[in-house]
Enzyme design. Structure first.
Site, PDB file in Angstrom:
ATOM      1  N   ARG A  12      -1.485  12.902  10.253  1.00  0.00           N
ATOM      2  CA  ARG A  12      -2.549  13.051   9.057  1.00  0.00           C
ATOM      3  C   ARG A  12      -3.757  12.007   9.406  1.00  0.00           C
ATOM      4  NH1 ARG A  12      -0.601  11.406   3.107  1.00  0.00           N
ATOM      5  NH2 ARG A  12      -1.546   9.419   3.129  1.00  0.00           N
ATOM      6  N   TYR A 160      -3.591  -6.423   1.958  1.00  0.00           N
ATOM      7  CA  TYR A 160      -4.333  -5.507   3.079  1.00  0.00           C
ATOM      8  C   TYR A 160      -5.045  -6.079   4.320  1.00  0.00           C
ATOM      9  CZ  TYR A 160      -6.458  -1.404   5.379  1.00  0.00           C
ATOM     10  OH  TYR A 160      -6.858  -0.452   6.045  1.00  0.00           O
TER      11      TYR A 160
HETATM   12  P1  NAD Z   1      -3.578   7.927   5.639  1.00  0.00           P
HETATM   13  O1  NAD Z   1      -3.023   7.450   4.295  1.00  0.00           O
HETATM   14  O2  NAD Z   1      -4.472   9.165   5.441  1.00  0.00           O
HETATM   15  O3  NAD Z   1      -2.502   7.997   6.765  1.00  0.00           O
HETATM   16  C1  NAD Z   1      -1.865   7.100   6.845  1.00  0.00           C
HETATM   17  C2  NAD Z   1      -0.511   7.718   7.808  1.00  0.00           C
HETATM   18  O4  NAD Z   1       0.474   6.585   8.001  1.00  0.00           O
HETATM   19  C3  NAD Z   1       0.083   8.932   7.105  1.00  0.00           C
HETATM   20  O5  NAD Z   1       0.549   9.668   8.134  1.00  0.00           O
HETATM   21  C4  NAD Z   1       1.420   8.173   6.638  1.00  0.00           C
HETATM   22  O6  NAD Z   1       2.517   9.199   6.599  1.00  0.00           O
HETATM   23  C5  NAD Z   1       1.940   7.147   7.570  1.00  0.00           C
HETATM   24  N1  NAD Z   1       2.599   5.875   7.019  1.00  0.00           N
HETATM   25  C6  NAD Z   1       2.214   5.627   5.816  1.00  0.00           C
HETATM   26  N2  NAD Z   1       3.505   4.459   5.784  1.00  0.00           N
HETATM   27  C7  NAD Z   1       4.006   4.782   6.643  1.00  0.00           C
HETATM   28  C8  NAD Z   1       5.183   3.879   6.901  1.00  0.00           C
HETATM   29  N3  NAD Z   1       5.756   3.186   6.148  1.00  0.00           N
HETATM   30  N4  NAD Z   1       5.979   4.360   8.343  1.00  0.00           N
HETATM   31  C9  NAD Z   1       5.603   5.404   9.049  1.00  0.00           C
HETATM   32  N5  NAD Z   1       4.380   6.027   8.662  1.00  0.00           N
HETATM   33  C10 NAD Z   1       3.701   5.577   7.602  1.00  0.00           C
HETATM   34  O7  NAD Z   1      -4.513   6.753   6.213  1.00  0.00           O
HETATM   35  P2  NAD Z   1      -5.567   6.539   7.520  1.00  0.00           P
HETATM   36  O8  NAD Z   1      -6.871   6.612   6.741  1.00  0.00           O
HETATM   37  O9  NAD Z   1      -5.700   7.824   8.225  1.00  0.00           O
HETATM   38  O10 NAD Z   1      -5.034   5.325   7.992  1.00  0.00           O
HETATM   39  C11 NAD Z   1      -4.531   4.972   9.232  1.00  0.00           C
HETATM   40  C12 NAD Z   1      -4.660   3.520   9.638  1.00  0.00           C
HETATM   41  O11 NAD Z   1      -5.988   3.063   9.581  1.00  0.00           O
HETATM   42  C13 NAD Z   1      -4.065   2.513   8.661  1.00  0.00           C
HETATM   43  O12 NAD Z   1      -3.447   1.692   9.322  1.00  0.00           O
HETATM   44  C14 NAD Z   1      -5.196   2.135   7.856  1.00  0.00           C
HETATM   45  O13 NAD Z   1      -4.882   0.905   7.495  1.00  0.00           O
HETATM   46  C15 NAD Z   1      -6.466   2.191   8.983  1.00  0.00           C
HETATM   47  N6  NAD Z   1      -7.599   2.196   8.379  1.00  0.00           N
HETATM   48  C16 NAD Z   1      -8.330   3.063   7.586  1.00  0.00           C
HETATM   49  C17 NAD Z   1      -9.390   2.963   7.416  1.00  0.00           C
HETATM   50  C18 NAD Z   1     -10.158   4.310   6.436  1.00  0.00           C
HETATM   51  O14 NAD Z   1     -11.211   4.128   6.082  1.00  0.00           O
HETATM   52  N7  NAD Z   1      -9.167   5.453   6.333  1.00  0.00           N
HETATM   53  C19 NAD Z   1     -10.411   1.940   7.565  1.00  0.00           C
HETATM   54  C20 NAD Z   1      -9.761   0.965   8.277  1.00  0.00           C
HETATM   55  C21 NAD Z   1      -8.573   1.213   8.819  1.00  0.00           C
END
Ligand code: NAD
Length: 256
Positions: A12, A160
């Site tokens: 996702r 974070y």
């Molecule tokens: P999300 O919450 O939509 O998806 C996170 C995914 O990681 C999910 O599929 C979840 O099942 C998986 N996950 C969570 N904990 C886990 C674990 N312990 N082991 C295995 N899988 C695990 O988040 P996202 O927004 O898609 O974020 C993805 C990455 O991008 C993250 O590392 C987040 O920090 C980074 N990020 C996100 C944003 C943003 O604005 N959404 C910005 C910068 C960085």
């Protein structure tokens, strides 16, 4: 032989955006996530319909056995692992001032966001070096999905920010260690991307975007990150190992 990528948190949000980009490029996938396989069946089918093979490994990146299962699945199912995308990550369950951040929250966020990536990279790098030594023209790279929080200080989610700052050094360390063997290591640093993680702060960022927070006046999309990762996986930036690729719509450009 087809190439194979392991994407943590790949079913996702940003991870899925990356998975779609790589699948469209014909790369077979091992996806990891926390949900039982039944819960991600539709996503796996959608990706398979793009013409690639997809395996799913349920498990926590903070857990050693789960990490071994992920790399093991790539090797057992496909015979190789070309690309590791360390994408799984969580925000703190509760936002707390840095002076009140709990040890429990610190451990949870650091274990998932940083420790998981560190030790999964170890396993993957060893598999990649083995393949590099035995298979001619074997392509391999590690890509860490960090965040603008690696350098922007949010005092109410310090754990974070620290986890993402740690990922920046992890990228430098691995790039320095693996460069001579031809394994590129990169950090992709997204800004604010529309996913489940940011759904709770949608109104806040809608207003900030309206006020000009980003140079490009829109939310980032998972596919924006997917396209950046695809460029790295294709080898378009081979001479840039160890570097940070910003995907933040110009959010971090210093403006006066
Ligand atoms: P999300 O919450 O939509 O998806 C996170 C995914 O990681 C999910 O599929 C979840 O099942 C998986 N996950 C969570 N904990 C886990 C674990 N312990 N082991 C295995 N899988 C695990 O988040 P996202 O927004 O898609 O974020 C993805 C990455 O991008 C993250 O590392 C987040 O920090 C980074 N990020 C996100 C944003 C943003 O604005 N959404 C910005 C910068 C960085």
């Amino acid at each position: 032989m087809k190439q194979v990528a392991l994407i943590t948190g790949g079913t996702r949000g940003i991870g899925l955006g990356i998975a779609k980009s790589l699948a469209q490029h014909g790369i077979d996938l091992v996806l990891n996530g926390m949900r039982p396989e039944e819960g991600v069946k539709v996503v796996l089918e959608e990706l398979t319909n793009l013409g690639v093979s997809v395996k799913y490994v349920q498990g926590n990146v903070a857990d050693d056995e789960a990490r071994k299962a992920m790399v093991g699945t790539a090797i057992e199912s496909f015979g190789q692992l070309n690309f590791l995308i360390n994408n799984a990550g969580v925000a703190p369950l509760e936002r707390n001032d840095i002076l009140n951040m709990t040890e429990e929250s610190y451990d949870r966020v650091m274990d998932i966001n940083l420790k998981g990536a560190v030790f999964l990279s170890q396993l993957a790098a060893k598999a990649m070096l083995n393949a590099k030594a035995t298979v001619s023209n074997f392509e391999a790279a590690i890509i860490n999905v960090s965040s603008v929080s690696a350098t922007l200080a949010s005092v109410n989610r310090g754990e974070y920010c620290m986890s993402k700052a740690g990922m920046a050094m992890l990228t430098s360390l691995l790039a320095a260690r693996l460069g001579a063997d031809g394994v590129g290591v990169y950090e992709v640093r997204p800004g604010v991307i529309a996913t489940d993680m940011t759904s709770g702060v949608q109104a806040k960022y809608d207003a900030l975007i309206e006020e000009g927070l980003f140079v490009t006046p829109r939310w980032g999309l998972p596919e924006d990150v997917g396209k950046a990762v695809l460029a790295l996986v294709r080898g378009d930036l081979k001479y840039s190992t160890g570097q940070v690729i910003m995907v933040d719509g110009g959010m971090t450009i210093g403006r006066l």
